[in-house]
Design a protein around this motif. Sequence first.
Motif, PDB file in Angstrom:
ATOM      1  N   SER A 129       0.820  -1.203   0.067  1.00 57.80           N
ATOM      2  CA  SER A 129       0.059   0.073  -0.125  1.00 57.80           C
ATOM      3  C   SER A 129       1.042   1.252   0.027  1.00 57.80           C
ATOM      4  O   SER A 129       1.996   1.238   0.621  1.00 57.80           O
ATOM      5  CB  SER A 129      -1.009   0.055   1.169  1.00 57.80           C
ATOM      6  N   LYS A 130       0.223   2.205  -0.457  1.00 52.47           N
ATOM      7  CA  LYS A 130       1.024   3.721  -0.684  1.00 52.47           C
ATOM      8  C   LYS A 130       0.563   4.547   0.689  1.00 52.47           C
ATOM      9  O   LYS A 130       0.888   5.591   0.854  1.00 52.47           O
ATOM     10  CB  LYS A 130       0.995   4.171  -1.831  1.00 52.47           C
ATOM     11  N   ARG A 131      -0.783   3.903   1.181  1.00 55.15           N
ATOM     12  CA  ARG A 131      -1.344   4.656   2.219  1.00 55.15           C
ATOM     13  C   ARG A 131      -0.929   4.019   3.625  1.00 55.15           C
ATOM     14  O   ARG A 131      -1.095   4.940   4.650  1.00 55.15           O
ATOM     15  CB  ARG A 131      -2.725   4.881   2.115  1.00 55.15           C
ATOM     16  N   TYR A 132      -0.810   2.746   3.839  1.00 50.28           N
ATOM     17  CA  TYR A 132      -0.986   2.166   4.924  1.00 50.28           C
ATOM     18  C   TYR A 132       0.478   1.406   5.304  1.00 50.28           C
ATOM     19  O   TYR A 132       1.129   1.053   4.339  1.00 50.28           O
ATOM     20  CB  TYR A 132      -1.859   1.467   5.243  1.00 50.28           C
ATOM     21  N   VAL A 133       0.807   1.396   6.775  1.00 53.38           N
ATOM     22  CA  VAL A 133       2.188   0.717   7.010  1.00 53.38           C
ATOM     23  C   VAL A 133       1.734  -0.606   7.303  1.00 53.38           C
ATOM     24  O   VAL A 133       0.487  -0.778   7.737  1.00 53.38           O
ATOM     25  CB  VAL A 133       2.868   1.421   8.136  1.00 53.38           C
ATOM     26  N   ASN A 134       2.483  -1.518   7.407  1.00 54.37           N
ATOM     27  CA  ASN A 134       2.135  -2.995   7.913  1.00 54.37           C
ATOM     28  C   ASN A 134       1.600  -2.944   9.371  1.00 54.37           C
ATOM     29  O   ASN A 134       2.369  -2.155  10.312  1.00 54.37           O
ATOM     30  CB  ASN A 134       3.613  -3.767   7.932  1.00 54.37           C
ATOM     31  N   ASP A 135       0.796  -3.767   9.382  1.00 55.62           N
ATOM     32  CA  ASP A 135       0.101  -3.763  10.831  1.00 55.62           C
ATOM     33  C   ASP A 135       0.694  -4.828  11.628  1.00 55.62           C
ATOM     34  O   ASP A 135       0.614  -5.952  11.444  1.00 55.62           O
ATOM     35  CB  ASP A 135      -1.500  -4.065  10.698  1.00 55.62           C
ATOM     36  N   CYS A 136       1.249  -4.554  12.848  1.00 58.86           N
ATOM     37  CA  CYS A 136       2.290  -5.481  13.568  1.00 58.86           C
ATOM     38  C   CYS A 136       1.732  -5.715  14.906  1.00 58.86           C
ATOM     39  O   CYS A 136       2.288  -6.349  15.673  1.00 58.86           O
ATOM     40  CB  CYS A 136       3.544  -5.211  13.549  1.00 58.86           C
ATOM     41  N   HIS A 137       0.518  -5.334  15.177  1.00 56.42           N
ATOM     42  CA  HIS A 137       0.046  -5.604  16.665  1.00 56.42           C
ATOM     43  C   HIS A 137      -1.646  -5.828  16.677  1.00 56.42           C
ATOM     44  O   HIS A 137      -2.235  -5.541  15.700  1.00 56.42           O
ATOM     45  CB  HIS A 137       0.480  -4.372  17.513  1.00 56.42           C
ATOM     46  N   GLU A 138      -1.939  -6.236  17.718  1.00 59.37           N
ATOM     47  CA  GLU A 138      -3.508  -6.361  18.103  1.00 59.37           C
ATOM     48  C   GLU A 138      -3.703  -5.902  19.560  1.00 59.37           C
ATOM     49  O   GLU A 138      -2.735  -5.755  20.163  1.00 59.37           O
ATOM     50  CB  GLU A 138      -4.162  -7.619  17.556  1.00 59.37           C
ATOM     51  N   TYR A 139      -5.094  -5.692  19.820  1.00 56.77           N
ATOM     52  CA  TYR A 139      -5.396  -5.387  21.061  1.00 56.77           C
ATOM     53  C   TYR A 139      -5.786  -6.511  22.011  1.00 56.77           C
ATOM     54  O   TYR A 139      -6.258  -7.588  21.542  1.00 56.77           O
ATOM     55  CB  TYR A 139      -6.606  -4.139  21.084  1.00 56.77           C
ATOM     56  N   VAL A 140      -5.389  -6.477  23.233  1.00 56.30           N
ATOM     57  CA  VAL A 140      -5.903  -7.510  24.273  1.00 56.30           C
ATOM     58  C   VAL A 140      -6.520  -6.546  25.384  1.00 56.30           C
ATOM     59  O   VAL A 140      -5.911  -6.081  26.153  1.00 56.30           O
ATOM     60  CB  VAL A 140      -5.025  -8.508  24.738  1.00 56.30           C
ATOM     61  N   PHE A 141      -7.892  -6.607  25.436  1.00 52.78           N
ATOM     62  CA  PHE A 141      -8.601  -5.473  26.323  1.00 52.78           C
ATOM     63  C   PHE A 141      -8.622  -6.528  27.493  1.00 52.78           C
ATOM     64  O   PHE A 141      -9.333  -7.611  27.497  1.00 52.78           O
ATOM     65  CB  PHE A 141      -9.735  -5.229  25.893  1.00 52.78           C
ATOM     66  N   HIS A 142      -8.452  -5.813  28.873  1.00 47.76           N
ATOM     67  CA  HIS A 142      -8.668  -6.699  30.037  1.00 47.76           C
ATOM     68  C   HIS A 142      -9.912  -6.144  30.684  1.00 47.76           C
ATOM     69  O   HIS A 142      -9.731  -5.067  31.171  1.00 47.76           O
ATOM     70  CB  HIS A 142      -7.489  -6.645  31.228  1.00 47.76           C
ATOM     71  N   LEU A 143     -11.161  -6.748  30.906  1.00 44.32           N
ATOM     72  CA  LEU A 143     -12.362  -6.384  31.162  1.00 44.32           C
ATOM     73  C   LEU A 143     -12.690  -7.086  32.598  1.00 44.32           C
ATOM     74  O   LEU A 143     -12.505  -8.255  32.730  1.00 44.32           O
ATOM     75  CB  LEU A 143     -13.391  -6.713  30.163  1.00 44.32           C
ATOM     76  N   THR A 144     -13.054  -6.457  33.592  1.00 49.41           N
ATOM     77  CA  THR A 144     -13.505  -7.059  34.689  1.00 49.41           C
ATOM     78  C   THR A 144     -14.983  -6.257  35.141  1.00 49.41           C
ATOM     79  O   THR A 144     -15.274  -5.262  34.628  1.00 49.41           O
ATOM     80  CB  THR A 144     -12.565  -6.797  35.773  1.00 49.41           C
ATOM     81  N   LYS A 145     -15.696  -7.003  36.063  1.00 52.98           N
ATOM     82  CA  LYS A 145     -17.080  -6.632  36.594  1.00 52.98           C
ATOM     83  C   LYS A 145     -16.886  -5.257  37.360  1.00 52.98           C
ATOM     84  O   LYS A 145     -17.751  -4.357  37.342  1.00 52.98           O
ATOM     85  CB  LYS A 145     -17.762  -7.636  37.347  1.00 52.98           C
ATOM     86  N   THR A 146     -15.681  -4.848  38.103  1.00 50.52           N
ATOM     87  CA  THR A 146     -15.432  -3.672  38.776  1.00 50.52           C
ATOM     88  C   THR A 146     -14.242  -2.837  38.597  1.00 50.52           C
ATOM     89  O   THR A 146     -14.348  -1.916  39.114  1.00 50.52           O
ATOM     90  CB  THR A 146     -15.258  -4.318  40.524  1.00 50.52           C
ATOM     91  N   GLY A 147     -13.406  -3.370  38.060  1.00 48.77           N
ATOM     92  CA  GLY A 147     -12.253  -2.523  37.695  1.00 48.77           C
ATOM     93  C   GLY A 147     -11.163  -2.436  38.689  1.00 48.77           C
ATOM     94  O   GLY A 147     -10.003  -2.096  38.741  1.00 48.77           O
TER      95      GLY A 147
END
Length: 270
Positions: A129-147
């Motif tokens: 692509s001429k617009r985007y860079v290589n995507d080398c990561h993803e998210y891991v969201f840590h969710l809980t009931k109370t925080g």
Amino acid sequence: MNLLHGDCLKLLPTLAEQSFDLVVTSPPYNLGIAYSSFKDTAPRDEFIDWCKSWSAELKRVMADDASFFLNIGASPANPLLPHQLILALTDGPEPLFVLQNTFHWIKSITVETRQSEFLSVGHFKPINSKRYVNDCHEYVFHLTKTGDIALDRRAAGVPYQDKSNIARWGHTDGVDKRCRGNNWFIPYDTIVSRAKERPHPATFPIALVEQCIRIHGKGKATRLIDPFLGIGTSAIAAQRQNLAGFTGIELDLGYLETARLRLDEEHTLL
């Protein structure tokens, strides 16, 4: 190992309340990925509502001190999906969860050393692509009931680079291990044949699940559930960590059979 074939929205309601300590899962990303039995191209609002439905069922089966690690990626042309989903789960007058931590799963990275040498490690899918860079990561969201769920940060930690810090800081308790932080470099295993070794278009490494197990801190007493089992990565992690219980749900029978085969092969190696 309790591996269930079917729709998680139908099977989750059959499970007992507060019967799991840990959720680690990666749902379809709604980015047009070619799954065998799932159309990954729903309208965005429809996809978000679907995620809220199964997340509500997960909350019901989670213990009050449970952790929910949600892995989701984006695409350069569709970058807002992870943020839209996490807002839907944590915002509004009656949020389902509290976002306690955000981890970045780094698949590939290049580091310049102090000797001006470049070290590249990991695997990624290159983008032409001429617009985007290589995507080398993803998210891991840590969710809980109370925080406010306590974690075992050092169980998923790393040794100190500067060993003098072990004695300098009182919180180390003399142990050569510190909190790793929220950047987790966990590359995919190198494979020879994707069709044979990873017959699924969107998997995560076994080590990623093991990292979530460690940091949650319940050890072998952990009861883990993955409502999108795929080819069984989380089940193998549970088996390797000798967890007290594991339940996996998978809609695609072919993927489920692959998961069972992988578990059998793993068992012969233990």
